[in-house]
Design a protein around this motif. Sequence first.
Motif, PDB file in Angstrom:
ATOM      1  N   ILE A  56       0.842  -1.193   0.000  1.00  0.00           N
ATOM      2  CA  ILE A  56       0.000   0.000   0.000  1.00  0.00           C
ATOM      3  C   ILE A  56       0.875   1.240   0.000  1.00  0.00           C
ATOM      4  O   ILE A  56       1.827   1.339   0.772  1.00  0.00           O
ATOM      5  CB  ILE A  56      -0.941  -0.010   1.223  1.00  0.00           C
ATOM      6  N   ASN A  57       0.552   2.172  -0.855  1.00  0.00           N
ATOM      7  CA  ASN A  57       1.243   3.454  -0.900  1.00  0.00           C
ATOM      8  C   ASN A  57       0.587   4.352   0.145  1.00  0.00           C
ATOM      9  O   ASN A  57      -0.426   4.996  -0.118  1.00  0.00           O
ATOM     10  CB  ASN A  57       1.133   4.057  -2.303  1.00  0.00           C
ATOM     11  N   TRP A  58       1.168   4.366   1.347  1.00  0.00           N
ATOM     12  CA  TRP A  58       0.568   5.119   2.448  1.00  0.00           C
ATOM     13  C   TRP A  58       0.520   6.608   2.161  1.00  0.00           C
ATOM     14  O   TRP A  58      -0.409   7.296   2.582  1.00  0.00           O
ATOM     15  CB  TRP A  58       1.312   4.825   3.757  1.00  0.00           C
ATOM     16  N   TYR A  63      -0.751   9.578   4.454  1.00  0.00           N
ATOM     17  CA  TYR A  63       0.265   9.373   5.490  1.00  0.00           C
ATOM     18  C   TYR A  63       1.621   9.764   4.899  1.00  0.00           C
ATOM     19  O   TYR A  63       2.298   8.954   4.288  1.00  0.00           O
ATOM     20  CB  TYR A  63       0.273   7.923   5.979  1.00  0.00           C
ATOM     21  N   GLU A  66       7.012   9.443   7.834  1.00  0.00           N
ATOM     22  CA  GLU A  66       7.468   8.169   8.384  1.00  0.00           C
ATOM     23  C   GLU A  66       8.685   8.449   9.249  1.00  0.00           C
ATOM     24  O   GLU A  66       9.638   9.092   8.811  1.00  0.00           O
ATOM     25  CB  GLU A  66       7.820   7.163   7.292  1.00  0.00           C
ATOM     26  N   GLU A  93      -0.429   2.998  14.321  1.00  0.00           N
ATOM     27  CA  GLU A  93       0.484   3.716  13.430  1.00  0.00           C
ATOM     28  C   GLU A  93       1.889   3.126  13.418  1.00  0.00           C
ATOM     29  O   GLU A  93       2.722   3.540  12.612  1.00  0.00           O
ATOM     30  CB  GLU A  93       0.549   5.203  13.820  1.00  0.00           C
ATOM     31  N   SER A  95       4.092   0.578  12.124  1.00  0.00           N
ATOM     32  CA  SER A  95       3.991  -0.376  11.011  1.00  0.00           C
ATOM     33  C   SER A  95       5.045  -1.475  11.071  1.00  0.00           C
ATOM     34  O   SER A  95       4.886  -2.515  10.437  1.00  0.00           O
ATOM     35  CB  SER A  95       4.097   0.362   9.676  1.00  0.00           C
ATOM     36  N   LEU A 111       4.060   5.619  11.110  1.00  0.00           N
ATOM     37  CA  LEU A 111       3.454   6.370  10.010  1.00  0.00           C
ATOM     38  C   LEU A 111       2.479   7.386  10.576  1.00  0.00           C
ATOM     39  O   LEU A 111       1.718   7.078  11.496  1.00  0.00           O
ATOM     40  CB  LEU A 111       2.685   5.430   9.074  1.00  0.00           C
ATOM     41  N   ARG A 113      -0.001  11.151   9.406  1.00  0.00           N
ATOM     42  CA  ARG A 113      -0.513  11.990   8.316  1.00  0.00           C
ATOM     43  C   ARG A 113       0.363  13.219   8.096  1.00  0.00           C
ATOM     44  O   ARG A 113       0.611  13.619   6.966  1.00  0.00           O
ATOM     45  CB  ARG A 113      -1.948  12.398   8.602  1.00  0.00           C
TER      46      ARG A 113
END
Length: 152
Positions: A56-58, A63, A66, A93, A95, A111, A113
């Motif tokens: 998944i491309n956060w 998000y 990182e 959050e 990961s 991760l 936002r």
Amino acid sequence: MLTDEISRRILRHMQAEPDLPMAELAQRAGLAAGTCARRLEKMREAGIYQGVQAIINWAALGYSVEVSLRVTLDKTQSRAFDEFIEEARKIPEVSEIHTFLGRVDVRLAVLARDMAHYQEIYKTRILTLPHIADIEALMQVAAIKMSEDLPL
């Protein structure tokens, strides 16, 4: 049989294109579909092949931050690792969790936002984790290589 050239060929194709239909995978591996499926199942049972995973491309989901946290634990408590990891797993959050030998005991990938969201996670969840002796935050600027593929 599980590590012969035919099995490695199947795994090479699975690494390159994990969503190949069984018939196509079998054809590329030079096998009948049933034989290919049985080999794949045996590799799954042996723990060699663990399945297909969605990547998944956060950032595309909002998000954009990182952070890698390097954590040193207070190891005077016998259950420090277990209790820290148990609580860290509960933070949605987070990961990734990795443990190490050396000065750094645990690395968490977090991760968020944006920076405000990260600061909230850090203050309300990370800093409340048990047995932290020291923590260092590294902000990720770019992901240059992300692969679990190995030469087969």
